[in-house]
Design an enzyme around this catalytic site. Sequence first.
Site, short mmCIF file in Angstrom:
data_model
loop_
_atom_site.label_atom_id
_atom_site.label_comp_id
_atom_site.label_asym_id
_atom_site.label_seq_id
_atom_site.Cartn_x
_atom_site.Cartn_y
_atom_site.Cartn_z
N LEU A 152 -0.05 -5.90 1.05
CA LEU A 152 -1.27 -6.32 1.74
C LEU A 152 -2.33 -5.23 1.66
CD1 LEU A 152 -2.66 -8.48 3.44
CD2 LEU A 152 -1.81 -7.31 5.47
N TYR A 153 -1.92 -3.96 1.71
CA TYR A 153 -2.87 -2.86 1.57
C TYR A 153 -3.66 -3.02 0.27
CZ TYR A 153 -4.57 1.79 0.31
OH TYR A 153 -5.34 2.84 -0.11
#
Length: 337
Positions: A152-153
């Site tokens: 997700l980063y």
Amino acid sequence: MRTVLVTGTAGFIGFHLAKHLLDEGFAVVGFDGLTDYYDVNLKKERHKILEQNPNFQAHIGMLEDFDFLSKTVTAAKPDVIVHLAAQAGVRYSLENPRAYVDTNLVGTFNLMEVARELAVDHLLMASTSSVYGGNTQMPFEETQKTELPLTLYAATKKANEAMAHSYSHLWHIPTTMFRFFTVYGPYGRPDLALFKFVRAALADEAIDVYNHGKMARDFTYVGDLVHSIRLLIDAVPPKPDAGAEPVEGDSLSPVAPFRTMNIGNGQRVQLMEFISEIEDALGQPIKKNMMEMQKGDVPGTWANTDLLERLTGYRPNTSTKDGIRTFVDWYREYYKV
């Protein structure tokens, strides 16, 4: 005197960039949330150092607070904005994904709105080498597709690139996105590998070595990184209709004054070699726990930095041997060990 707004000035890279700009005679307006993702005292110490220069102003607030952000930045009237503040950390995104949405998406959107309102000369924002995700062709080039984020980063940073491109197109904001490669150096983040390895070794504790050490990274010394950013401040992307001569390998958008930029050392260093150089700098062996690969991690990164050199005349070149020794010297002095 030119004024630069730097977000994340209490953070690792933001601190070093602010100091570099102040040393060059810029006025720097800092904006930081002083969040507790890691030791807040280290963040406060960085700001304390910057505040010794009268041309530095610090403002404490969250990017998600649009009213405070807008009021602060509008009053400062920066010529240039360098956006480095973010919820960092690949692994932490598995534990607290909402923090990445709040800071990296909402916070970055707020900053772009402010940049639009002020019509700044140049907006520069941090992305990450993690956007290359599942790509296996290395060294990574800015013109490669980046549609395979593994965390997700990385996905939020890829989204930042897309958001920034749309604003650059719609509002003609000259924009440069940096893709950083494994940055290290003094005053680094405690959650980064070098910091963790040195701390553990000096405490006679074992370090976790993932994928049984079969990993490689393009380790980038922070001094090289911030010097690259300083040079890129003046490398403003031209508008598509400006008639500028194309630069070989340029990632310049055909429809916006926008480009992406790798900033790395341009060398692929094996993890076990990196650990060996830490042992040499410390003068002692390090105990190792050989572990399986972590979820979302990649076995290797490697930056092609040709575009950076073509645009600025500069190519990062600090060896890991020299960079690690500088970090170890700082760590021993800072923590009195």
